[in-house]
Design a protein around this motif. Structure first.
Motif, PDB file in Angstrom:
ATOM      1  N   PRO A  69     -18.382 -14.747  -1.361  1.00  0.00           N
ATOM      2  CA  PRO A  69     -17.390 -14.312  -0.361  1.00  0.00           C
ATOM      3  C   PRO A  69     -16.056 -13.832  -0.954  1.00  0.00           C
ATOM      4  O   PRO A  69     -15.350 -13.064  -0.318  1.00  0.00           O
ATOM      5  N   MET A  70     -15.707 -14.231  -2.156  1.00  0.00           N
ATOM      6  CA  MET A  70     -14.447 -13.815  -2.767  1.00  0.00           C
ATOM      7  C   MET A  70     -14.607 -12.630  -3.713  1.00  0.00           C
ATOM      8  O   MET A  70     -13.668 -12.233  -4.379  1.00  0.00           O
ATOM      9  N   ALA A  71     -15.792 -12.037  -3.737  1.00  0.00           N
ATOM     10  CA  ALA A  71     -16.039 -10.881  -4.600  1.00  0.00           C
ATOM     11  C   ALA A  71     -15.472  -9.619  -3.945  1.00  0.00           C
ATOM     12  O   ALA A  71     -15.458  -9.478  -2.724  1.00  0.00           O
ATOM     13  N   ILE A  72     -15.019  -8.705  -4.771  1.00  0.00           N
ATOM     14  CA  ILE A  72     -14.483  -7.431  -4.291  1.00  0.00           C
ATOM     15  C   ILE A  72     -15.651  -6.518  -3.934  1.00  0.00           C
ATOM     16  O   ILE A  72     -16.566  -6.328  -4.729  1.00  0.00           O
ATOM     17  N   VAL A  73     -15.610  -5.942  -2.711  1.00  0.00           N
ATOM     18  CA  VAL A  73     -16.669  -5.022  -2.297  1.00  0.00           C
ATOM     19  C   VAL A  73     -16.166  -3.580  -2.204  1.00  0.00           C
ATOM     20  O   VAL A  73     -16.955  -2.648  -2.289  1.00  0.00           O
ATOM     21  N   VAL A  74     -14.840  -3.390  -2.027  1.00  0.00           N
ATOM     22  CA  VAL A  74     -14.270  -2.038  -1.987  1.00  0.00           C
ATOM     23  C   VAL A  74     -12.985  -2.034  -2.805  1.00  0.00           C
ATOM     24  O   VAL A  74     -12.092  -2.842  -2.549  1.00  0.00           O
ATOM     25  N   PHE A  75     -12.912  -1.135  -3.769  1.00  0.00           N
ATOM     26  CA  PHE A  75     -11.693  -0.955  -4.538  1.00  0.00           C
ATOM     27  C   PHE A  75     -10.730  -0.097  -3.727  1.00  0.00           C
ATOM     28  O   PHE A  75     -11.098   0.972  -3.244  1.00  0.00           O
ATOM     29  N   HIS A  76      -9.504  -0.548  -3.601  1.00  0.00           N
ATOM     30  CA  HIS A  76      -8.480   0.170  -2.848  1.00  0.00           C
ATOM     31  C   HIS A  76      -8.097   1.449  -3.578  1.00  0.00           C
ATOM     32  O   HIS A  76      -7.916   1.458  -4.787  1.00  0.00           O
ATOM     33  N   GLN A  77      -7.967   2.551  -2.829  1.00  0.00           N
ATOM     34  CA  GLN A  77      -7.490   3.795  -3.419  1.00  0.00           C
ATOM     35  C   GLN A  77      -6.249   4.302  -2.694  1.00  0.00           C
ATOM     36  O   GLN A  77      -5.267   4.644  -3.326  1.00  0.00           O
ATOM     37  N   ALA A  78      -6.293   4.330  -1.370  1.00  0.00           N
ATOM     38  CA  ALA A  78      -5.136   4.764  -0.582  1.00  0.00           C
ATOM     39  C   ALA A  78      -5.239   4.170   0.813  1.00  0.00           C
ATOM     40  O   ALA A  78      -6.335   3.915   1.305  1.00  0.00           O
ATOM     41  N   ASP A  79      -4.091   3.950   1.453  1.00  0.00           N
ATOM     42  CA  ASP A  79      -4.073   3.410   2.803  1.00  0.00           C
ATOM     43  C   ASP A  79      -2.872   3.953   3.555  1.00  0.00           C
ATOM     44  O   ASP A  79      -1.951   4.501   2.950  1.00  0.00           O
ATOM     45  N   VAL A  80      -2.881   3.794   4.880  1.00  0.00           N
ATOM     46  CA  VAL A  80      -1.809   4.336   5.703  1.00  0.00           C
ATOM     47  C   VAL A  80      -0.487   3.614   5.481  1.00  0.00           C
ATOM     48  O   VAL A  80       0.564   4.128   5.855  1.00  0.00           O
ATOM     49  N   GLY A  81      -0.493   2.467   4.856  1.00  0.00           N
ATOM     50  CA  GLY A  81       0.744   1.767   4.514  1.00  0.00           C
ATOM     51  C   GLY A  81       1.564   2.510   3.467  1.00  0.00           C
ATOM     52  O   GLY A  81       2.749   2.253   3.300  1.00  0.00           O
ATOM     53  N   GLU A  82       0.930   3.462   2.771  1.00  0.00           N
ATOM     54  CA  GLU A  82       1.654   4.258   1.771  1.00  0.00           C
ATOM     55  C   GLU A  82       2.725   5.120   2.406  1.00  0.00           C
ATOM     56  O   GLU A  82       3.687   5.491   1.749  1.00  0.00           O
ATOM     57  N   TYR A  83       2.549   5.460   3.673  1.00  0.00           N
ATOM     58  CA  TYR A  83       3.573   6.246   4.363  1.00  0.00           C
ATOM     59  C   TYR A  83       4.906   5.511   4.338  1.00  0.00           C
ATOM     60  O   TYR A  83       5.954   6.107   4.195  1.00  0.00           O
ATOM     61  N   VAL A  84       4.853   4.190   4.476  1.00  0.00           N
ATOM     62  CA  VAL A  84       6.085   3.381   4.474  1.00  0.00           C
ATOM     63  C   VAL A  84       6.541   3.091   3.042  1.00  0.00           C
ATOM     64  O   VAL A  84       7.709   3.219   2.721  1.00  0.00           O
ATOM     65  N   ARG A  85       5.580   2.704   2.172  1.00  0.00           N
ATOM     66  CA  ARG A  85       5.935   2.317   0.810  1.00  0.00           C
ATOM     67  C   ARG A  85       6.440   3.489  -0.030  1.00  0.00           C
ATOM     68  O   ARG A  85       7.325   3.325  -0.857  1.00  0.00           O
ATOM     69  N   ASN A  86       5.853   4.663   0.154  1.00  0.00           N
ATOM     70  CA  ASN A  86       6.184   5.822  -0.700  1.00  0.00           C
ATOM     71  C   ASN A  86       6.729   6.986   0.107  1.00  0.00           C
ATOM     72  O   ASN A  86       6.466   8.147  -0.231  1.00  0.00           O
ATOM     73  N   GLU A  87       7.501   6.719   1.137  1.00  0.00           N
ATOM     74  CA  GLU A  87       7.958   7.804   1.984  1.00  0.00           C
ATOM     75  C   GLU A  87       8.836   8.826   1.261  1.00  0.00           C
ATOM     76  O   GLU A  87       8.914   9.979   1.657  1.00  0.00           O
ATOM     77  N   ASP A  88       9.466   8.416   0.169  1.00  0.00           N
ATOM     78  CA  ASP A  88      10.307   9.346  -0.585  1.00  0.00           C
ATOM     79  C   ASP A  88       9.483  10.347  -1.395  1.00  0.00           C
ATOM     80  O   ASP A  88       9.904  11.492  -1.578  1.00  0.00           O
ATOM     81  N   THR A  89       8.329   9.933  -1.891  1.00  0.00           N
ATOM     82  CA  THR A  89       7.564  10.798  -2.776  1.00  0.00           C
ATOM     83  C   THR A  89       6.419  11.514  -2.090  1.00  0.00           C
ATOM     84  O   THR A  89       5.905  12.492  -2.619  1.00  0.00           O
ATOM     85  N   LEU A  90       5.951  11.043  -0.932  1.00  0.00           N
ATOM     86  CA  LEU A  90       4.857  11.721  -0.234  1.00  0.00           C
ATOM     87  C   LEU A  90       5.367  13.007   0.386  1.00  0.00           C
ATOM     88  O   LEU A  90       6.413  13.045   1.022  1.00  0.00           O
ATOM     89  N   THR A  91       4.612  14.085   0.190  1.00  0.00           N
ATOM     90  CA  THR A  91       5.007  15.369   0.779  1.00  0.00           C
ATOM     91  C   THR A  91       3.961  15.848   1.744  1.00  0.00           C
ATOM     92  O   THR A  91       2.826  15.537   1.634  1.00  0.00           O
TER      93      THR A  91
END
Length: 133
Positions: free
Chosen positions: A111-133
């Motif tokens: 149950p604690m094994a990783i099944v999907v490696f994260h690549q991008a998510d909609v939270g990046e809009y908030v975290r990287n709003e200065d660099t996203l174009t």
């Protein structure tokens, strides 16, 4: 759109980043890394999908990988290292990643094994709003 492309033609190439939506960037090793801005275009056509449980949505949106314990559903016959779109259980696209395990391996993994490696998510809009174009 064509209208935007015609307007962009009047801008000098040195001053133009891109006409339209930026889908990603090339890394220093010349590999292309998709950005979350491509999610709206990729999600409707995704062949492989992963749904996460409500408790794991926030973890994924904070750039964490999806664990087996947070996995709600996965598309049948998803191969290992296959690109997947991550959805909430309410079918809202949250981001995308890479399947760390195949569908068959997910059934019998810890149950604690990783099944999907994260690549991008909609939270990046908030975290990287200065660099996203």
């Amino acid at each position: 759109s064509e209208k935007l492309l015609k307007v962009a033609a009047s801008v000098p190439r040195d001053n133009l980043v891109s006409p339209g939506t930026c889908f990603g960037k090339f890394t220093k090793t010349q590999k292309f890394r998709l950005s979350v801005t491509a999610l709206d275009f990729l999600a409707p056509y995704a062949k492989y999908k992963v749904w996460v449980k409500p408790g794991s949505e926030q973890s994924f949106l904070y750039s964490n990988h999806v664990l087996k314990s947070g996995l709600g559903r996965i598309t049948e016959n998803t191969a290992q290292y296959q690109g997947v779109v991550v959805y909430s259980m309410a079918d809202v696209p949250l981001g995308f990643g890479v399947a760390a395990k195949s569908t068959q391996e997910c059934r019998k993994v810890d149950p604690m094994a990783i099944v999907v490696f994260h690549q991008a998510d909609v939270g990046e809009y908030v975290r990287n709003e200065d660099t996203l174009t």
